[in-house]
Design an enzyme around this catalytic site. Structure first.
Site, PDB file in Angstrom:
ATOM      1  N   PRO A  24       0.838  -1.211   0.000  1.00  0.00           N
ATOM      2  CA  PRO A  24       0.000   0.000   0.000  1.00  0.00           C
ATOM      3  C   PRO A  24       0.868   1.253   0.000  1.00  0.00           C
ATOM      4  O   PRO A  24       1.798   1.351   0.793  1.00  0.00           O
ATOM      5  CB  PRO A  24      -0.784  -0.115   1.319  1.00  0.00           C
ATOM      6  CG  PRO A  24       0.047  -1.007   2.194  1.00  0.00           C
ATOM      7  CD  PRO A  24       0.750  -1.957   1.265  1.00  0.00           C
ATOM      8  N   THR A  26       0.543   5.601  -0.437  1.00  0.00           N
ATOM      9  CA  THR A  26      -0.188   6.863  -0.632  1.00  0.00           C
ATOM     10  C   THR A  26       0.395   7.618  -1.818  1.00  0.00           C
ATOM     11  O   THR A  26       1.605   7.816  -1.900  1.00  0.00           O
ATOM     12  CB  THR A  26      -0.081   7.690   0.671  1.00  0.00           C
ATOM     13  OG1 THR A  26      -0.876   7.054   1.657  1.00  0.00           O
ATOM     14  CG2 THR A  26      -0.568   9.116   0.475  1.00  0.00           C
ATOM     15  N   GLN A  98      -6.904  -0.891   1.649  1.00  0.00           N
ATOM     16  CA  GLN A  98      -6.404  -0.639   3.000  1.00  0.00           C
ATOM     17  C   GLN A  98      -7.296   0.382   3.717  1.00  0.00           C
ATOM     18  O   GLN A  98      -7.493   1.495   3.229  1.00  0.00           O
ATOM     19  CB  GLN A  98      -4.967  -0.114   2.955  1.00  0.00           C
ATOM     20  CG  GLN A  98      -4.346  -0.118   4.355  1.00  0.00           C
ATOM     21  CD  GLN A  98      -3.041   0.643   4.439  1.00  0.00           C
ATOM     22  OE1 GLN A  98      -2.973   1.803   4.052  1.00  0.00           O
ATOM     23  NE2 GLN A  98      -2.003  -0.003   4.938  1.00  0.00           N
ATOM     24  N   ALA A 175      -0.518   0.138  11.319  1.00  0.00           N
ATOM     25  CA  ALA A 175       0.933   0.392  11.274  1.00  0.00           C
ATOM     26  C   ALA A 175       1.236   1.885  11.193  1.00  0.00           C
ATOM     27  O   ALA A 175       0.344   2.735  11.156  1.00  0.00           O
ATOM     28  CB  ALA A 175       1.522  -0.319  10.046  1.00  0.00           C
ATOM     29  N   ASN A 176       2.526   2.173  11.214  1.00  0.00           N
ATOM     30  CA  ASN A 176       3.102   3.463  10.785  1.00  0.00           C
ATOM     31  C   ASN A 176       2.592   4.703  11.512  1.00  0.00           C
ATOM     32  O   ASN A 176       2.591   5.796  10.947  1.00  0.00           O
ATOM     33  CB  ASN A 176       2.915   3.635   9.261  1.00  0.00           C
ATOM     34  CG  ASN A 176       3.606   2.522   8.492  1.00  0.00           C
ATOM     35  OD1 ASN A 176       4.443   1.808   9.057  1.00  0.00           O
ATOM     36  ND2 ASN A 176       3.271   2.347   7.222  1.00  0.00           N
ATOM     37  N   ARG A 225      -2.022  -4.966   9.005  1.00  0.00           N
ATOM     38  CA  ARG A 225      -0.638  -4.515   8.814  1.00  0.00           C
ATOM     39  C   ARG A 225      -0.124  -3.842  10.077  1.00  0.00           C
ATOM     40  O   ARG A 225      -0.793  -2.951  10.627  1.00  0.00           O
ATOM     41  CB  ARG A 225      -0.566  -3.521   7.649  1.00  0.00           C
ATOM     42  CG  ARG A 225       0.858  -3.214   7.208  1.00  0.00           C
ATOM     43  CD  ARG A 225       0.879  -2.286   6.006  1.00  0.00           C
ATOM     44  NE  ARG A 225       2.087  -2.472   5.226  1.00  0.00           N
ATOM     45  CZ  ARG A 225       2.778  -1.466   4.673  1.00  0.00           C
ATOM     46  NH1 ARG A 225       2.373  -0.216   4.799  1.00  0.00           N
ATOM     47  NH2 ARG A 225       3.861  -1.711   3.982  1.00  0.00           N
ATOM     48  N   ASN A 233       6.435   8.909  12.097  1.00  0.00           N
ATOM     49  CA  ASN A 233       5.309   9.601  12.741  1.00  0.00           C
ATOM     50  C   ASN A 233       5.476   9.689  14.249  1.00  0.00           C
ATOM     51  O   ASN A 233       4.507   9.660  15.001  1.00  0.00           O
ATOM     52  CB  ASN A 233       3.965   8.957  12.361  1.00  0.00           C
ATOM     53  CG  ASN A 233       3.493   9.387  10.985  1.00  0.00           C
ATOM     54  OD1 ASN A 233       3.762  10.503  10.558  1.00  0.00           O
ATOM     55  ND2 ASN A 233       2.794   8.493  10.283  1.00  0.00           N
ATOM     56  N   GLY A 313       7.232  -2.045  -2.372  1.00  0.00           N
ATOM     57  CA  GLY A 313       6.640  -0.729  -2.507  1.00  0.00           C
ATOM     58  C   GLY A 313       7.251   0.040  -3.650  1.00  0.00           C
ATOM     59  O   GLY A 313       6.796  -0.055  -4.803  1.00  0.00           O
TER      60      GLY A 313
HETATM   61  C1  PHB Z   1       2.939   8.629   3.836  1.00  0.00           C
HETATM   62  O1  PHB Z   1       2.130   9.317   3.214  1.00  0.00           O
HETATM   63  O2  PHB Z   1       4.121   8.978   3.961  1.00  0.00           O
HETATM   64  C2  PHB Z   1       2.513   7.373   4.438  1.00  0.00           C
HETATM   65  C3  PHB Z   1       1.175   7.035   4.436  1.00  0.00           C
HETATM   66  C4  PHB Z   1       0.774   5.846   5.003  1.00  0.00           C
HETATM   67  C5  PHB Z   1       1.715   5.009   5.561  1.00  0.00           C
HETATM   68  C6  PHB Z   1       3.032   5.341   5.569  1.00  0.00           C
HETATM   69  C7  PHB Z   1       3.429   6.535   5.001  1.00  0.00           C
HETATM   70  O3  PHB Z   1       1.333   3.866   6.127  1.00  0.00           O
END
Ligand code: PHB
Length: 356
Positions: A24, A26, A98, A175-176, A225, A233, A313
């Site tokens: 996934p 963005t 997602q 995640a993230n 995920r 972040n 990715g």
């Molecule tokens: C991003 O836009 O940098 C981004 C978005 C979603 C994620 C990770 C990074 O899970």
């Protein structure tokens, strides 16, 4: 029997043609938060992947955190996504959407001036990407306990729309540093109700969402995920191994489609000593590994059963025909970072495939 990246695998009732997943990502090309025909072409170009996981799609207006990202909570958004699932299915691949709630990684500009929400009123370091450029993150509003069932129901609703839009399943984005991850890790969760404190409590929101979504569309169509070692972040946890071993054990035995693990940190700091093997051991289903894999490392991970599938990715951004290039040991196109986020077809649908 030896397995490799090009072996079939059964997932969510389908036989995938290979073990390569498009991760996934963005791309900020959904004006009005609706998926477009250009996005349908982009995903269809990449349908050589056994499985495509779309960029994050917001489950509600409150969930928005970036400009021009698609949603999946209105009828118009559902119609937009139908173009995507139709073109990908016509090319013979499978596609999950997602489901995303950004939580505190957002800005009042996206919410008519209201504060973004989070488990606790803790401001992340850094800046939000808004329609007017970078703006410092603000201190979010801590969600009331009474608001949580509504958010869980928004995930359920989004999942129902996803199936109506033709998706083969959904990935819950835990995640993230986005909302669910903000609950799981103690650097962002200081709650004193049933959703904070103990590992059981910090995992509760994720498990309630999995139960609601799985109840709606079937657990076999639900992936999750996580990113245990990712500081992106402004995320932190006092004991990541214990936290994510617990999360993983709690997700095992539910009949989920897969567990998808971002094994690296996206901030570029030194590798942590997190042991993803302990997650692999604790999860009884398909394990998708992600994070700077190349073909050789991916083959090794599949052959040794360290992973069942590998998600790529950036290589998929630049190489619409990545599986074919791997098969032929062909050279890869280089990705242009300047066109990752936002813009038009340039750097999106115009990366060349191999010459016939
Ligand atoms: C991003 O836009 O940098 C981004 C978005 C979603 C994620 C990770 C990074 O899970």
């Amino acid at each position: 029997m030896s397995k490799d990246l090009f072996s079939n695998i059964e997932l969510a009732g389908h036989t995938l043609s290979n073990r390569m997943t498009m991760a996934p990502m963005t791309r900020n090309r959904a004006p009005d938060n609706i998926a477009t025909a250009m996005m349908a072409e982009y995903y269809a170009q990449r349908a050589g992947a056994g499985l495509i996981i779309t960029e994050g799609a917001q489950i509600s207006e409150q969930a928005v955190g970036y400009p021009a990202t698609p949603g999946i909570y209105t009828q118009a958004q559902l119609e937009g996504w139908k173009q995507v699932t139709d073109t990908v299915h016509a090319k013979g691949s499978r596609i999950f959407v997602q489901l995303w709630h950004c939580g505190r990684i957002s800005h009042p500009d996206f919410h008519n001036g209201d504060l973004p929400v989070a488990p606790s009123a803790i401001k992340p370091a850094g800046d939000a990407f808004t329609y007017e450029g970078l703006k410092p993150f603000v201190t979010p509003r801590a969600l009331e306990t009474s608001e949580i069932p509504g958010i869980v129901d928004e995930y359920r609703h989004a999942a129902a729309l996803a199936i109506e839009a033709g998706f083969d399943g959904v990935e819950i984005h835990a995640a993230n540093g986005y909302l669910i991850d903000q609950f799981v890790r103690d650097g962002s969760n200081q709650r004193t109700d049933n959703y904070g404190g103990s590992l059981e409590n910090r995992t509760r929101l994720l498990l309630e969402i999995v139960a609601a979504v799985g109840g709606e569309i079937g657990h076999d169509k639900v992936g999750v995920r996580i990113s245990p070692a990712n500081a992106f972040n402004d995320m932190s946890d006092s004991d990541p191994q214990a936290t994510f071993n617990h999360v993983t054990a709690a997700l095992s035995g539910l009949g989920l489609a897969y567990l998808h693990v971002v094994e690296v940190s996206m901030t570029g700091e030194a590798d942590s000593d997190f042991d993803t093997g302990q997650l692999r051991e604790r999860f009884d289903g398909i394990y998708i590994a992600n994070g700077a894999y190349d073909q050789a490392r991916a083959q090794e991970a599949i052959a040794s059963s360290a992973a069942d599938m590998v998600a790529f990715g950036v290589p998929f951004i630049a190489n619409p025909d990545l599986p074919e290039r791997f098969r032929l040991n062909a050279e890869l196109n280089k990705a242009d970072q300047a066109t990752f986020y936002g813009g038009d077809e340039h750097g999106y649908t115009d990366y060349p495939p191999l010459e016939a």
